[in-house]
Design a protein around this motif. Structure first.
Motif, mmCIF file in Angstrom:
data_model
loop_
_atom_site.group_PDB
_atom_site.id
_atom_site.type_symbol
_atom_site.label_atom_id
_atom_site.label_comp_id
_atom_site.label_asym_id
_atom_site.label_seq_id
_atom_site.Cartn_x
_atom_site.Cartn_y
_atom_site.Cartn_z
ATOM 1 N N UNK A 1 0.933 -1.323 0.063
ATOM 2 C CA UNK A 1 0.046 -0.011 -0.090
ATOM 3 C C UNK A 1 0.956 1.372 -0.022
ATOM 4 N N UNK A 2 1.900 1.255 1.086
ATOM 5 C CA UNK A 2 2.676 2.668 1.038
ATOM 6 C C UNK A 2 3.447 2.932 -0.228
ATOM 7 N N UNK B 1 -14.423 -9.836 3.246
ATOM 8 C CA UNK B 1 -12.969 -10.232 3.505
ATOM 9 C C UNK B 1 -12.181 -9.270 3.301
ATOM 10 N N UNK B 2 -11.107 -9.368 4.326
ATOM 11 C CA UNK B 2 -10.116 -8.200 4.542
ATOM 12 C C UNK B 2 -9.032 -8.566 3.360
ATOM 13 N N UNK B 3 -8.689 -7.238 3.084
ATOM 14 C CA UNK B 3 -7.709 -6.965 2.076
ATOM 15 C C UNK B 3 -6.272 -7.347 2.918
ATOM 16 N N UNK B 4 -5.403 -8.193 2.512
ATOM 17 C CA UNK B 4 -4.144 -8.647 2.993
ATOM 18 C C UNK B 4 -2.814 -7.996 2.293
ATOM 19 N N UNK B 5 -2.913 -7.677 1.031
ATOM 20 C CA UNK B 5 -2.116 -7.343 0.050
ATOM 21 C C UNK B 5 -2.606 -6.545 -0.963
ATOM 22 N N UNK B 6 -1.659 -5.658 -1.541
ATOM 23 C CA UNK B 6 -1.898 -5.189 -3.057
ATOM 24 C C UNK B 6 -0.900 -5.615 -3.974
ATOM 25 N N UNK B 7 -1.332 -5.841 -5.239
ATOM 26 C CA UNK B 7 -0.459 -6.642 -6.028
ATOM 27 C C UNK B 7 -0.309 -5.546 -7.481
ATOM 28 N N UNK B 8 0.740 -5.763 -8.410
ATOM 29 C CA UNK B 8 0.989 -5.350 -9.529
ATOM 30 C C UNK B 8 2.392 -4.657 -9.532
ATOM 31 N N UNK B 9 2.631 -3.921 -10.827
ATOM 32 C CA UNK B 9 3.879 -3.358 -10.887
ATOM 33 C C UNK B 9 3.733 -1.952 -10.438
ATOM 34 N N UNK B 10 4.463 -1.735 -9.080
ATOM 35 C CA UNK B 10 4.323 -0.782 -8.176
ATOM 36 C C UNK B 10 5.066 0.441 -9.118
ATOM 37 N N UNK B 11 4.354 1.722 -8.910
ATOM 38 C CA UNK B 11 3.306 2.189 -8.330
ATOM 39 C C UNK B 11 2.009 2.294 -8.786
ATOM 40 N N UNK B 12 1.778 1.103 -9.913
ATOM 41 C CA UNK B 12 0.496 0.737 -10.639
ATOM 42 C C UNK B 12 -0.107 -0.375 -9.496
ATOM 43 N N UNK B 13 -1.163 -0.499 -9.703
ATOM 44 C CA UNK B 13 -2.134 -1.466 -9.275
ATOM 45 C C UNK B 13 -2.826 -2.168 -10.093
ATOM 46 N N UNK B 14 -2.753 -3.699 -9.781
ATOM 47 C CA UNK B 14 -3.656 -4.472 -10.582
ATOM 48 C C UNK B 14 -4.602 -5.386 -9.589
ATOM 49 N N UNK C 1 -9.255 -14.682 2.308
ATOM 50 C CA UNK C 1 -9.650 -15.918 1.892
ATOM 51 C C UNK C 1 -8.958 -16.410 0.673
ATOM 52 N N UNK C 2 -8.016 -15.954 0.197
ATOM 53 C CA UNK C 2 -7.321 -16.257 -0.896
ATOM 54 C C UNK C 2 -7.707 -15.780 -2.239
ATOM 55 N N UNK C 3 -9.028 -15.158 -2.420
ATOM 56 C CA UNK C 3 -9.251 -14.585 -3.495
ATOM 57 C C UNK C 3 -8.580 -13.262 -4.006
ATOM 58 N N UNK C 4 -8.729 -13.061 -5.238
ATOM 59 C CA UNK C 4 -8.075 -11.847 -5.787
ATOM 60 C C UNK C 4 -9.109 -11.068 -6.406
ATOM 61 N N UNK C 5 -9.210 -9.407 -6.115
ATOM 62 C CA UNK C 5 -10.211 -8.671 -6.764
ATOM 63 C C UNK C 5 -9.264 -7.781 -7.834
ATOM 64 N N UNK C 6 -9.686 -7.637 -9.148
ATOM 65 C CA UNK C 6 -8.992 -6.787 -9.875
ATOM 66 C C UNK C 6 -9.313 -5.375 -9.487
#
Length: 302
Positions: free
Chosen positions: A120-121, A193-206, A212-217
């Motif tokens: 996130x940061x 469900x809680x967000x546990x991490x953000x993914x993507x090529x930082x600083x962009x977000x994907x 629970x293991x799911x991923x939200x675009x």
């Protein structure tokens, strides 16, 4: 040397206040640490006539124009202490200077406490954002998220629906039937469900990874950071604070006077806003401070 006013904080509120006082031919010292709150954002939008300008460049231009006034002095330092004196206030800096002033304006802003979610940061100010009016248009629609958990989350999620397809991550908050119905009408999805991490090529977000293991675009995630005073001077001087949904704000009256006589405050430390609102707050504070100086001068000569 004593000044009519010392302004702590040289961002939009502080510079606007200093300009008013300089144009009134008053002696002004601006003490600035060089760390404006918006330094993480590459562009500043919604500023009339300057839409999309780099915030740092806007501050540099404003500072240069301000320093053309001969009654203004600039101190690139951090104010560490302030206390009342017989004639006003003394302000001490980390560099060892002490400055005397009749009036004191705190335009010190706030410090953002971001949620401790991995990823996130490093995206803050680029794809993790706080203000849709500043950044929402540039997202260009698509999947956007809002990290909830505070009193304004449901209302904010409904607003964000004008900028994209919104997922509200509840993060433990409970929504009542009326809130859920309103969000449904606005097309907002609610994710428990809680967000546990953000993914993507930082600083962009994907996307956001859930507990629970799911991923939200996601193309962007809006976050209401917890706000704290960026300077210890507010508490040192004993200025009263007000609670807001995202943290504390300095308590001021319509003239931007704090609860401590002779101490004024303006900007992000007093209002939840943006560049334009911070600048307007600074203008009001500068004009009010000048009125107070004139009243004192008139009393001394009567």
């Amino acid at each position: 040397m004593s000044f009519d006013a010392v302004i702590v904080g040289g961002s939009f509120a502080g510079l606007s206040a200093a300009m008013m006082l300089a144009r009134a031919r008053r002696s002004v010292l601006v003490i600035d640490s060089g760390l404006p709150r918006n330094r993480y954002a590459a562009h500043s939008h919604g500023v009339l006539g300057l839409d999309g300008i780099n915030g740092g460049e806007l501050l540099r231009q404003a500072k240069a124009q301000l320093l053309d006034y001969p009654s203004v002095r600039w101190c690139s330092d951090t104010a560490t202490e302030a206390h009342p004196t017989v004639d006003g206030f003394a302000v001490h800096t980390a560099g060892g200077d002490t400055w005397a002033t009749r009036k004191l304006l705190l335009a010190t802003g706030i410090r953002d406490e971001l949620p401790s979610i991995p990823g996130l940061a490093e995206r803050w100010g680029h794809s993790v954002l706080h203000c849709p009016y500043c950044h929402g248009y540039e997202i260009g629609g698509g999947e956007i998220g809002l990290l909830g958990g505070h009193a304004l989350s449901a209302m904010m999620a409904g607003l964000l629906a004008d900028w994209g397809q919104v997922t509200l991550f509840a993060h433990g908050m409970t929504l009542d039937d009326e809130q859920l119905a309103t969000l449904q009408r606005r097309g907002v999805r609610v994710e428990s469900a809680e967000v546990v991490a953000l993914e993507g090529d930082a600083p962009d977000l994907s996307g956001a990874l859930l507990a629970d293991g799911r991923r939200i675009d996601l193309r962007a995630l809006f976050v209401a950071s917890r706000q704290h005073m960026a300077s210890p001077l507010v508490e040192q001087l004993g200025c009263a604070l007000d609670e807001s949904p995202v943290g504390v704000l300095v308590q001021v009256d319509a003239q931007k006077q704090t609860t401590v006589p002779g101490v004024y405050a303006a900007g992000d430390a007093t209002v939840i806003g943006n560049i334009t609102l911070a600048s307007a707050e600074g203008v009001r504070a500068g004009v009010s401070l000048h009125h107070a100086l004139v009243a004192e001068d008139s009393a001394l000569t009567s």
